[in-house]
Design an enzyme around this catalytic site. Structure first.
Site, PDB file in Angstrom:
ATOM      1  CB  CYS A 108      38.547  85.750  42.450  1.00 40.80           C
ATOM      2  SG  CYS A 108      37.763  86.000  40.841  1.00 40.80           S
ATOM      3  CG  HIS A 154      36.009  84.685  37.439  1.00 41.36           C
ATOM      4  ND1 HIS A 154      37.104  84.050  37.979  1.00 41.36           N
ATOM      5  CD2 HIS A 154      35.381  83.758  36.683  1.00 41.36           C
ATOM      6  CE1 HIS A 154      37.125  82.798  37.573  1.00 41.36           C
ATOM      7  NE2 HIS A 154      36.092  82.585  36.787  1.00 41.36           N
ATOM      8  CG  ASP A 183      53.985  82.297  37.863  1.00 43.73           C
ATOM      9  OD1 ASP A 183      53.084  82.170  37.005  1.00 43.73           O
ATOM     10  OD2 ASP A 183      54.306  81.372  38.647  1.00 43.73           O
ATOM     11  CG  HIS A 187      46.423  83.405  33.888  1.00 46.95           C
ATOM     12  ND1 HIS A 187      45.393  82.511  34.089  1.00 46.95           N
ATOM     13  CD2 HIS A 187      47.538  82.655  33.686  1.00 46.95           C
ATOM     14  CE1 HIS A 187      45.872  81.280  34.014  1.00 46.95           C
ATOM     15  NE2 HIS A 187      47.162  81.330  33.756  1.00 46.95           N
ATOM     16  CG  HIS A 209      40.773  85.006  37.104  1.00 42.59           C
ATOM     17  ND1 HIS A 209      39.942  85.528  38.083  1.00 42.59           N
ATOM     18  CD2 HIS A 209      41.231  86.074  36.395  1.00 42.59           C
ATOM     19  CE1 HIS A 209      39.899  86.860  37.961  1.00 42.59           C
ATOM     20  NE2 HIS A 209      40.687  87.209  36.945  1.00 42.59           N
ATOM     21  CB  THR A 213      46.981  75.109  36.325  1.00 44.56           C
ATOM     22  OG1 THR A 213      47.739  76.308  36.426  1.00 44.56           O
ATOM     23  CG2 THR A 213      47.783  74.067  35.553  1.00 44.56           C
ATOM     24  N   GLY A 272      46.532  73.593  28.711  1.00 43.13           N
ATOM     25  CA  GLY A 272      47.345  73.479  29.920  1.00 43.13           C
ATOM     26  C   GLY A 272      47.018  74.523  30.974  1.00 43.13           C
TER      27      GLY A 272
HETATM   28  P1  AMP Z   1      48.447  78.486  33.889  1.00 42.27           P
HETATM   29  O1  AMP Z   1      49.138  77.148  33.961  1.00 42.27           O
HETATM   30  O2  AMP Z   1      48.588  79.192  32.588  1.00 42.27           O
HETATM   31  O3  AMP Z   1      47.017  78.387  34.363  1.00 42.27           O
HETATM   32  O4  AMP Z   1      49.249  79.421  34.895  1.00 42.27           O
HETATM   33  C1  AMP Z   1      48.962  79.539  36.257  1.00 42.27           C
HETATM   34  C2  AMP Z   1      50.148  80.209  36.870  1.00 42.27           C
HETATM   35  O5  AMP Z   1      49.794  80.702  38.137  1.00 42.27           O
HETATM   36  C3  AMP Z   1      51.363  79.288  37.070  1.00 42.27           C
HETATM   37  O6  AMP Z   1      52.485  79.791  36.353  1.00 42.27           O
HETATM   38  C4  AMP Z   1      51.575  79.324  38.569  1.00 42.27           C
HETATM   39  O7  AMP Z   1      52.938  79.281  38.951  1.00 42.27           O
HETATM   40  C5  AMP Z   1      50.920  80.623  38.955  1.00 42.27           C
HETATM   41  N1  AMP Z   1      50.479  80.691  40.333  1.00 42.27           N
HETATM   42  C6  AMP Z   1      49.813  79.749  41.034  1.00 42.27           C
HETATM   43  N2  AMP Z   1      49.548  80.178  42.282  1.00 42.27           N
HETATM   44  C7  AMP Z   1      50.064  81.431  42.374  1.00 42.27           C
HETATM   45  C8  AMP Z   1      50.122  82.423  43.416  1.00 42.27           C
HETATM   46  N3  AMP Z   1      49.590  82.210  44.623  1.00 42.27           N
HETATM   47  N4  AMP Z   1      50.757  83.586  43.153  1.00 42.27           N
HETATM   48  C9  AMP Z   1      51.308  83.817  41.931  1.00 42.27           C
HETATM   49  N5  AMP Z   1      51.271  82.943  40.912  1.00 42.27           N
HETATM   50  C10 AMP Z   1      50.661  81.764  41.128  1.00 42.27           C
HETATM   51 ZN    ZN Z   2      38.606  84.535  39.303  1.00 43.75          ZN
END
Ligand code: AMP
Ligand code: ZN
Length: 113
Positions: free
Chosen positions: A6, A45, A29, A98, A96, A93, A91
C-alpha cells in the site's frame, strides 16, 4: 495501514514500475529470483488469495490481463511462471495480494514442476 505494498501504491516507498492503471500496479521485485521478476498487485488492499470473493474478484481477472500484457512487453515470449504465495504455510511475507511473474530463463527447478 502498515502495508508495504500500500505504501508503494501511495508512492511513499519507491518502486521500479513496469505498468500502472486505475486498479493495478506492476513493479520489479527488489530481490529478483530470476532475470525477470515482477510483482503485480491490486491497488485495493486484499490481504491474500484467501480473501478473494465475488465482490473483489474482478480486479483479479484484470490482474491476469495485465500479466499477459506485461509479460509480452518484458520479452517473455518463451514463457514464464506466475506464483502466488498465500498465508503462513504458503510462505507469504507481504500481506497484500500479489502475483510474481518469473521468467527470463528456463525454470526447471522448484515446486510445481
Ligand atoms: P511473498 O514472499 O510472496 O510475500 O513475496 C514478497 C516479495 O516482495 C518478495 O519477493 C520480496 O523480494 C518483494 N519485496 C519486498 N519489499 C519490496 C520492495 N520494497 N519493492 C519491491 N519488492 C519488494
Ligand atoms: Zn496493502
Amino acid at each position: 495501514m502498515d502495508c508495504l505494498f500500500c505504501k508503494i501504491i501511495a508512492g511513499e516507498i519507491p518502486s521500479r514500475k513496469v505498468y500502472e492503471d486505475e486498479t493495478v500496479l506492476a513493479f520489479h521485485d527488489i530481490a529478483p529470483q530470476t532475470p525477470v521478476h515482477v510483482i503485480v498487485i491490486p491497488k485495493q488492499h486484499i490481504s491474500c488469495a484467501a480473501e478473494i470473493n465475488e465482490d473483489n474478484s474482478a480486479v483479479v481477472a484484470h490482474i491476469f490481463e495485465v500479466i499477459a500484457k506485461v509479460a509480452k512487453e518484458l520479452g517473455l515470449e518463451n514463457g514464464y511462471r506466475i506464483i502466488n504465495n498465500c498465508g503462513e504455510d504458503g510462505g507469504q511475507t507481504v500481506k497484500h495480494l500479489h502475483f510474481h511473474i518469473l521468467g527470463g530463463k528456463k525454470l526447471s527447478e522448484g515446486l510445481v514442476k
